[in-house]
Design a protein around this motif. Structure first.
Motif, PDB file in Angstrom:
ATOM      1  N   LEU A 136       0.855  -1.191   0.000  1.00  0.00           N
ATOM      2  CA  LEU A 136       0.000   0.000   0.000  1.00  0.00           C
ATOM      3  C   LEU A 136       0.888   1.237   0.000  1.00  0.00           C
ATOM      4  CD1 LEU A 136      -2.694  -1.071   2.621  1.00  0.00           C
ATOM      5  CD2 LEU A 136      -2.762  -1.311   0.137  1.00  0.00           C
ATOM      6  N   GLY A 137       0.627   2.113  -0.968  1.00  0.00           N
ATOM      7  CA  GLY A 137       1.442   3.313  -1.073  1.00  0.00           C
ATOM      8  C   GLY A 137       0.724   4.376  -1.864  1.00  0.00           C
ATOM      9  N   PRO A 138       1.387   5.507  -2.127  1.00  0.00           N
ATOM     10  CA  PRO A 138       0.773   6.598  -2.870  1.00  0.00           C
ATOM     11  C   PRO A 138       0.172   6.097  -4.185  1.00  0.00           C
ATOM     12  CG  PRO A 138       2.864   7.298  -1.969  1.00  0.00           C
ATOM     13  CD  PRO A 138       2.775   5.827  -1.714  1.00  0.00           C
ATOM     14  N   GLY A 139      -1.042   6.533  -4.457  1.00  0.00           N
ATOM     15  CA  GLY A 139      -1.735   6.122  -5.664  1.00  0.00           C
ATOM     16  C   GLY A 139      -2.664   4.944  -5.476  1.00  0.00           C
ATOM     17  N   ALA A 140      -2.479   4.161  -4.399  1.00  0.00           N
ATOM     18  CA  ALA A 140      -3.346   3.008  -4.152  1.00  0.00           C
ATOM     19  C   ALA A 140      -4.689   3.485  -3.608  1.00  0.00           C
ATOM     20  CB  ALA A 140      -2.702   2.048  -3.155  1.00  0.00           C
ATOM     21  N   SER A 141      -5.738   2.738  -3.923  1.00  0.00           N
ATOM     22  CA  SER A 141      -7.063   3.048  -3.410  1.00  0.00           C
ATOM     23  C   SER A 141      -7.844   1.756  -3.260  1.00  0.00           C
ATOM     24  CB  SER A 141      -7.802   4.009  -4.345  1.00  0.00           C
ATOM     25  OG  SER A 141      -7.987   3.413  -5.625  1.00  0.00           O
ATOM     26  N   GLY A 142      -8.825   1.768  -2.357  1.00  0.00           N
ATOM     27  CA  GLY A 142      -9.633   0.575  -2.147  1.00  0.00           C
ATOM     28  C   GLY A 142      -9.982   0.380  -0.686  1.00  0.00           C
ATOM     29  N   ASP A 143     -10.703  -0.718  -0.411  1.00  0.00           N
ATOM     30  CA  ASP A 143     -11.135  -1.005   0.958  1.00  0.00           C
ATOM     31  C   ASP A 143      -9.951  -1.305   1.873  1.00  0.00           C
ATOM     32  OD1 ASP A 143     -13.771  -0.649   0.295  1.00  0.00           O
ATOM     33  OD2 ASP A 143     -14.159  -2.772  -0.086  1.00  0.00           O
ATOM     34  N   ASP A 144      -8.892  -1.906   1.318  1.00  0.00           N
ATOM     35  CA  ASP A 144      -7.728  -2.197   2.154  1.00  0.00           C
ATOM     36  C   ASP A 144      -7.041  -0.908   2.602  1.00  0.00           C
ATOM     37  OD1 ASP A 144      -7.015  -1.700  -0.458  1.00  0.00           O
ATOM     38  OD2 ASP A 144      -5.463  -3.244  -0.553  1.00  0.00           O
ATOM     39  N   VAL A 145      -7.022   0.088   1.728  1.00  0.00           N
ATOM     40  CA  VAL A 145      -6.457   1.388   2.115  1.00  0.00           C
ATOM     41  C   VAL A 145      -7.335   2.040   3.188  1.00  0.00           C
ATOM     42  CG1 VAL A 145      -5.843   3.700   1.320  1.00  0.00           C
ATOM     43  CG2 VAL A 145      -5.369   1.716  -0.129  1.00  0.00           C
ATOM     44  N   LYS A 146      -8.647   1.925   3.016  1.00  0.00           N
ATOM     45  CA  LYS A 146      -9.571   2.525   3.990  1.00  0.00           C
ATOM     46  C   LYS A 146      -9.396   1.905   5.370  1.00  0.00           C
ATOM     47  CE  LYS A 146     -13.559   3.681   2.475  1.00  0.00           C
ATOM     48  NZ  LYS A 146     -14.954   3.679   1.971  1.00  0.00           N
ATOM     49  N   GLN A 147      -9.240   0.565   5.442  1.00  0.00           N
ATOM     50  CA  GLN A 147      -9.087  -0.053   6.767  1.00  0.00           C
ATOM     51  C   GLN A 147      -7.717   0.255   7.366  1.00  0.00           C
ATOM     52  OE1 GLN A 147      -9.738  -4.297   6.527  1.00  0.00           O
ATOM     53  NE2 GLN A 147      -7.686  -4.725   5.782  1.00  0.00           N
ATOM     54  N   LEU A 148      -6.690   0.488   6.520  1.00  0.00           N
ATOM     55  CA  LEU A 148      -5.403   0.954   7.041  1.00  0.00           C
ATOM     56  C   LEU A 148      -5.557   2.341   7.643  1.00  0.00           C
ATOM     57  CD1 LEU A 148      -2.306   0.811   7.357  1.00  0.00           C
ATOM     58  CD2 LEU A 148      -2.130   1.768   5.042  1.00  0.00           C
ATOM     59  N   GLN A 149      -6.277   3.228   6.957  1.00  0.00           N
ATOM     60  CA  GLN A 149      -6.493   4.573   7.474  1.00  0.00           C
ATOM     61  C   GLN A 149      -7.245   4.546   8.800  1.00  0.00           C
ATOM     62  OE1 GLN A 149      -8.491   6.055   3.975  1.00  0.00           O
ATOM     63  NE2 GLN A 149      -6.653   7.070   3.179  1.00  0.00           N
ATOM     64  N   ARG A 150      -8.248   3.677   8.902  1.00  0.00           N
ATOM     65  CA  ARG A 150      -8.987   3.566  10.160  1.00  0.00           C
ATOM     66  C   ARG A 150      -8.103   3.052  11.279  1.00  0.00           C
ATOM     67  NH1 ARG A 150     -14.348   0.875   7.364  1.00  0.00           N
ATOM     68  NH2 ARG A 150     -15.420   2.828   6.854  1.00  0.00           N
ATOM     69  N   ALA A 151      -7.259   2.070  10.972  1.00  0.00           N
ATOM     70  CA  ALA A 151      -6.349   1.531  11.987  1.00  0.00           C
ATOM     71  C   ALA A 151      -5.365   2.595  12.452  1.00  0.00           C
ATOM     72  CB  ALA A 151      -5.609   0.314  11.425  1.00  0.00           C
ATOM     73  N   LEU A 152      -4.835   3.380  11.512  1.00  0.00           N
ATOM     74  CA  LEU A 152      -3.906   4.454  11.879  1.00  0.00           C
ATOM     75  C   LEU A 152      -4.574   5.445  12.821  1.00  0.00           C
ATOM     76  CD1 LEU A 152      -2.250   5.057   8.392  1.00  0.00           C
ATOM     77  CD2 LEU A 152      -1.099   4.181  10.442  1.00  0.00           C
ATOM     78  N   ARG A 153      -5.841   5.779  12.514  1.00  0.00           N
ATOM     79  CA  ARG A 153      -6.547   6.724  13.382  1.00  0.00           C
ATOM     80  C   ARG A 153      -6.771   6.128  14.768  1.00  0.00           C
ATOM     81  NH1 ARG A 153     -11.418  10.087  10.925  1.00  0.00           N
ATOM     82  NH2 ARG A 153      -9.585  11.115  10.024  1.00  0.00           N
ATOM     83  N   ARG A 154      -7.130   4.822  14.844  1.00  0.00           N
ATOM     84  CA  ARG A 154      -7.316   4.191  16.162  1.00  0.00           C
ATOM     85  C   ARG A 154      -6.023   4.206  16.968  1.00  0.00           C
ATOM     86  NH1 ARG A 154     -10.301   0.378  13.090  1.00  0.00           N
ATOM     87  NH2 ARG A 154      -8.534  -1.061  13.099  1.00  0.00           N
ATOM     88  N   LEU A 155      -4.902   4.093  16.276  1.00  0.00           N
ATOM     89  CA  LEU A 155      -3.605   4.066  16.955  1.00  0.00           C
ATOM     90  C   LEU A 155      -3.103   5.464  17.294  1.00  0.00           C
ATOM     91  CD1 LEU A 155      -1.872   1.286  14.824  1.00  0.00           C
ATOM     92  CD2 LEU A 155      -2.661   1.078  17.185  1.00  0.00           C
ATOM     93  N   GLY A 156      -3.850   6.495  16.870  1.00  0.00           N
ATOM     94  CA  GLY A 156      -3.476   7.863  17.217  1.00  0.00           C
ATOM     95  C   GLY A 156      -2.694   8.590  16.155  1.00  0.00           C
TER      96      GLY A 156
END
Length: 493
Positions: A136-156
């Motif tokens: 996962l890196g710049p330019g990628a999109s999809g549900d896997d990117v969305k769940q990574l973003q959610r995990a990052l937010r949960r981790l602060g």
């Protein structure tokens, strides 16, 4: 001879006669004819075998042997390679993957924890239902990117909007997250940097070619003569100059080709730059449907390659696995209460959570995770509710797997892999009822059920309805005639 002597002789004679007579009588009683002897050895005429009707409470159960296990076992494997920093190959992923710190069995893993390290790089555990299957890196999109973003937010670590598009905000959050764990986020590799430089040079070369071509044509689509006084025609005759026309066409084609080359170079550079930046390699994250998990078994050690299975993870919850005959499984339903008893008498309560195929299909591969996960027996007659799970319509007696959840492990907390007795109550009588052995039940050709009762040496039929049965006994209620506690019912001849 004196009178006394005569009396004595007479008494002796009488006594002898009496003894002889008694001996003959005794001998006569012991001597039997062959017919008498045969009659003496003939078995008495057979009669019915009877058992008394009883009045008692009746409870039907299915009993089996089970084993205590941690719930939701999943094989653990990496979805791809980890990165190796500046020395990485194209895509930021190394060629050889060697475990530098192996996972430890029994460890409880929470979100954001490092499961292990490969090539000195971390393998993180995150919560999510979509498996990790790509970098996962710049330019990628999809549900896997969305769940990574959610995990990052949960981790602060705020990635910005939860859009499912990997942009600079997500890259910055990834960088901060890695730094907080003592690692460097995967930056562009040497190959990436080299490729970027080549693409930039290609753009510069295309620009230079376009400028040179444009200058050669005087900045216009026409051509010039050596004196600059004639353009495209013979000045003295006014007729077209074939040579000048051909040159103009050639210059026009060269100009169009230069512009096309520049456009292509710019497009290639833009495409590459869209994916150029901080990445999360496929092997550096494992998504699990639910955290925390427990590293139940580990099949690798430090120095091994990281390809293939790494071990097994489970939830921290306990469950019991058991197998029951198919006939017993037909009596069971999800949600039934279960009593669990260890060999040393410890008890816990459980619930039937799955039967048959459902109970056998609880293992999936955790490569960033699979799908979201947010005896002896009595028998009973009549309607038992919904269709039993895990049993066939034919009522096969083939063994059926059973899974029992244990909401509160209680005394089973330290009993993982221990054997337990599984007791499932499938029914109970309404207080004390009349019961007879199953062998006493007879069914006529017309389908009516009856028992034979012996009273005063005579047999009579009493029609009954049957209810709950357990442990070889069945509840009965007379529908014609009378049946009372203590009556003798026939169970055999």
């Amino acid at each position: 001879m004196s009178r006394l002597s005569s009396r004595r002789q007479l008494g002796a004679l009488v006594g002898a006669v009496v003894l002889v007579g008694a001996g003959g009588w005794i001998a006569g009683t012991q001597v039997r004819s062959p017919a008498d002897a045969a009659a003496a050895h003939t078995a008495p005429k057979a009669g019915p075998v009877t058992v008394a009707v009883q009045r008692q409470s009746l409870t039907a159960t299915v009993v089996a042997s089970g084993s205590v296990e941690f719930a939701s076992p999943r094989p653990l494997a990496l979805a791809g390679a980890v990165g190796t920093g500046a020395a990485a190959s194209a895509g930021g992923e190394g060629a050889e993957q060697r475990i530098t710190k192996a996972p430890v069995a029994g460890t409880k893993v929470k979100e954001g924890d490092v499961l292990m390290t490969v090539n000195g790089r971390p393998v993180f555990a995150l919560s999510g239902s979509v498996p990790m299957y790509r970098a996962l890196g710049p330019g990628a999109s999809g549900d896997d990117v969305k769940q990574l973003q959610r995990a990052l937010r949960r981790l602060g670590f705020d990635p910005g909007s939860i859009s499912g598009n990997y942009r600079q905000g997500t890259a910055a959050a990834v960088t901060s997250w890695y730094t907080s764990k003592g690692y460097e986020a995967q930056k562009p590799s040497a190959d990436d940097e080299q490729q970027l430089g080549q693409l930039q040079q290609a753009v510069s070369a295309a620009q230079q070619t376009l400028l040179t071509t444009n200058s050669a044509s005087g900045g216009s689509g026409g051509t010039e003569t050596g004196t600059g006084t004639e353009t495209g025609a013979n000045a003295s005759t006014g007729s077209p100059n074939p040579q000048s026309s051909t040159d103009a066409q050639i210059h026009q084609l060269q100009l169009e080709s230069a512009r096309k080359s520049l456009n292509m170079a710019n497009a290639a550079l833009s495409t590459f730059q869209a994916s150029y930046g901080t990445k999360v390699p496929a092997g550096e994250v494992v998504f699990f449907p639910k955290l925390p998990v427990r590293l139940n078994k580990v099949t690798v050690k430090t120095g091994d390659t990281a390809s293939g299975p790494i071990g097994t993870v489970t939830s921290s919850d306990l469950e019991v696995q058991a197998v029951v005959p198919g006939a017993d499984a037909e009596l069971l339903r999800k949600g039934m209460a279960v009593e669990l008893t260890t060999t040393d008498g410890k008890k816990a309560a459980g619930t039937v959570s799955a039967l048959g195929a459902d109970a056998a299909s609880s293992t999936t591969t955790a490569t960033g995770s699979g799908e979201e996960g947010e005896g002896s027996a009595g028998t009973t007659s009549g309607d038992t509710g919904d269709e039993a799970a895990g049993t066939s319509a034919s009522g096969s007696s083939a063994p059926v797997q059973l899974r029992i959840s244990v909401p509160d492990s209680g005394e089973l907390a330290d009993e993982a892999e221990a054997a337990v007795k599984v007791t499932i109550k499938i029914g109970a009588s309404d207080g004390k009822v009349l019961v007879v052995p199953l062998a006493a039940i007879r069914t006529s050709s017309d389908g009516k059920v009856r028992v034979q009762v012996e009273r005063g040496g005579r047999l009579s039929d009493v029609h009954v309805t049957v209810g709950l049965s357990a442990a070889g006994l069945v509840e009965v209620k007379a529908t014609s005639g009378t049946l009372e506690q203590g009556d003798k019912v026939v169970v055999g001849e």
